[in-house]
Design a protein around this motif. Sequence first.
Motif, PDB file in Angstrom:
ATOM      1  N   UNK A   1       0.855  -1.204   0.000  1.00 24.10           N
ATOM      2  CA  UNK A   1       0.000   0.000   0.000  1.00 24.10           C
ATOM      3  C   UNK A   1       0.883   1.243   0.000  1.00 24.10           C
ATOM      4  N   UNK A   2       0.473   2.256  -0.740  1.00 23.28           N
ATOM      5  CA  UNK A   2       1.321   3.439  -0.809  1.00 23.28           C
ATOM      6  C   UNK A   2       1.115   4.309   0.425  1.00 23.28           C
ATOM      7  N   UNK A   3       2.158   4.972   0.821  1.00 26.00           N
ATOM      8  CA  UNK A   3       2.069   5.893   1.947  1.00 26.00           C
ATOM      9  C   UNK A   3       1.089   7.013   1.627  1.00 26.00           C
TER      10      UNK A   3
ATOM     11  N   UNK B   1       9.912  17.195  -1.700  1.00 28.20           N
ATOM     12  CA  UNK B   1      10.137  18.105  -0.577  1.00 28.20           C
ATOM     13  C   UNK B   1       9.333  17.677   0.659  1.00 28.20           C
ATOM     14  N   UNK B   2       9.842  17.957   1.850  1.00 28.85           N
ATOM     15  CA  UNK B   2       9.094  17.575   3.058  1.00 28.85           C
ATOM     16  C   UNK B   2       7.783  18.345   3.224  1.00 28.85           C
ATOM     17  N   UNK B   3       7.562  19.384   2.414  1.00 26.67           N
ATOM     18  CA  UNK B   3       6.249  20.057   2.464  1.00 26.67           C
ATOM     19  C   UNK B   3       5.162  19.193   1.834  1.00 26.67           C
TER      20      UNK B   3
ATOM     21  N   UNK C   1       5.675  12.517   1.216  1.00 30.84           N
ATOM     22  CA  UNK C   1       7.125  12.306   1.129  1.00 30.84           C
ATOM     23  C   UNK C   1       7.753  12.326   2.523  1.00 30.84           C
ATOM     24  N   UNK C   2       7.369  13.292   3.333  1.00 30.68           N
ATOM     25  CA  UNK C   2       7.936  13.371   4.682  1.00 30.68           C
ATOM     26  C   UNK C   2       7.692  12.071   5.459  1.00 30.68           C
ATOM     27  N   UNK C   3       6.503  11.468   5.251  1.00 29.25           N
ATOM     28  CA  UNK C   3       6.176  10.226   5.972  1.00 29.25           C
ATOM     29  C   UNK C   3       7.193   9.129   5.688  1.00 29.25           C
ATOM     30  N   UNK C   4       7.811   9.171   4.507  1.00 30.65           N
ATOM     31  CA  UNK C   4       8.788   8.141   4.152  1.00 30.65           C
ATOM     32  C   UNK C   4      10.065   8.230   4.976  1.00 30.65           C
ATOM     33  N   UNK C   5      10.243   9.325   5.681  1.00 28.99           N
ATOM     34  CA  UNK C   5      11.458   9.487   6.485  1.00 28.99           C
ATOM     35  C   UNK C   5      11.521   8.472   7.625  1.00 28.99           C
TER      36      UNK C   5
END
Length: 335
Positions: free
Chosen positions: A1-3, A222-224, A228-232
């Motif tokens: 499942x994708x984030x 970008x983390x905005x 994408x930020x969730x992948x951190x």
Amino acid sequence: MSFVRCVASLALIVVPSVAGDGFQDLKPPAPVADGRIARLAAVDSLDCTPCHREVAEEWATSLHALAWVDELYQEELAEKKKPEGCWGCHVPVPLAGTDLSQKPAPREELREHGVACVSCHLAPDGAILGPFGAETDAHRSVADARFGGAESDALCAACHRTNVGPVLGVAKDFEVTEQARKGRSCVGCHMAPIERPAANTPPGAAPRELPKRAGRSHALQTPRDPSFLARAFELRASSTDGRTRVELLNVSGHRVPGLIGRSLKVTAEVLDADGEVLATRTVEVDSRSFVPVDEALAIELEAVGPKVRLRGLHRDPRLEQPVEFLARELDVAGR
Ligand code: HEC
Ligand code: HEC
Ligand code: HEC
Ligand code: HEC
Ligand code: HEC
């Protein structure tokens, strides 16, 4: 499942944590609507745009394109006695042939193009450097190891290695922790893979079919973008002796947050079998209390239950409101 779907639907579904492969299915991001310039209008005055329309449009929405006109940058520049010290990385000359361990020299011309196509792709002899070295009559193309090859991180590190103004040299973290040895790269996480012809026929020219190639989106991740930020982070929850421990392991290539002025606020709730909250704890990290790469942000709670609910907010001065990047429930292991 994708984030992406997971965050969008505030899924109350348990998703097993994925070890290090959370960056495989990147999609070019939607432009972030934050009230600032979303697309550099000056993209049309680039020499490259007529033949590389798609790449140019992606780049035009990135902070590379906006690096000179950026309001935050211009505000800080206005306060500097010697602003020229701040120009090099924001309006660099072509970097090929320069010493990448030194601060880039600034361009005199076309500053509105910020970190421009030529900054990364133009060689001193006029050739265009790229990942393929495919022959074309448009310009001489030469394959270069900095584009997808063994030196792929060196180009990015040239400007992202130094602490200056509000900037943290995240590339130093990347290098010190030997991320490249784990198969990670700046481009691999920040430029989504995209298959397409590398060029288009310019307006007025006879249409010509060009082969599809494995390229990279120049719209930076970008983390905005909360997905994408969730992948951190890789998430874990466990319990022992009446306590629950939640861990957000930093699986990005450098410290998080990676820039001064950003912060992450994470709230964890221990839930009982009926979903009632037994304990709550909120922690916050900023550029001083950052999460080092491959280490975890840990949250300890004085209760034990079958599940933990997590909510994370990202604060970025470019956005008016904090943005939710995390809304998940996790099973608690070890009870
Ligand atoms: C060594 C290269 C380099 C130099 C020199 C440099 N910058 Fe930057 N600057 C960057 C990079 C890289 C970023 C993007 C950082 C990020 O997004 O994490 C940036 C981003 C910024 C931002 C946006 C920060 C934000 O909060 O979004 C401002 C403002 C800025 N720089 C100001 C300055 C000032 C003022 C100077 C001179 C004192 C300067 N820069 C010199 C590389 C540089
Ligand atoms: C007249 C049209 C035209 C212009 C102008 C042009 N290009 Fe190209 N470019 C092409 C074509 C055609 C290809 C080959 C596409 C293919 O075979 O996949 C290409 C290939 C490339 C590649 C891939 C190189 C490789 O490794 O094979 C890069 C990078 C590139 N161009 C960058 C630029 C930049 C930067 C500019 C502006 C300074 C520019 N181009 C201007 C038409 C153009
Ligand atoms: C010539 C200097 C330079 C080089 C080379 C460079 N960058 Fe940047 N980068 C910048 C600057 C300057 C900014 C921010 C501009 C601003 O905020 O005003 C930036 C911003 C970014 C951001 C933040 C984007 C955002 O919207 O938050 C990312 C991610 C990034 N760069 C990744 C990369 C990657 C990956 C590479 C290598 C392919 C790279 N950079 C190469 C100067 C550079
Ligand atoms: C394994 C994936 C991964 C790798 C490798 C990686 N990054 Fe990142 N990067 C991320 C994630 C996820 C974030 C968002 C977390 C954050 O806000 O700090 C991020 C954030 C950033 C930011 C923006 C910070 C901000 O708050 O605006 C910059 C700039 C950046 N990375 C540059 C780089 C550069 C340069 C490299 C290579 C030296 C690199 N990254 C390698 C995943 C990665
Ligand atoms: C910060 C450096 C940087 C800037 C600025 C930049 N590129 Fe690239 N470009 C790259 C990297 C890195 C790759 C290769 C990524 C890979 O394949 O690993 C690339 C790949 C390409 C390719 C190959 C095809 C593809 O789809 O990836 C083309 C064409 C290209 N760039 C054109 C441009 C043009 C035109 C501009 C300006 C509008 C531009 N680039 C700006 C770093 C840059």
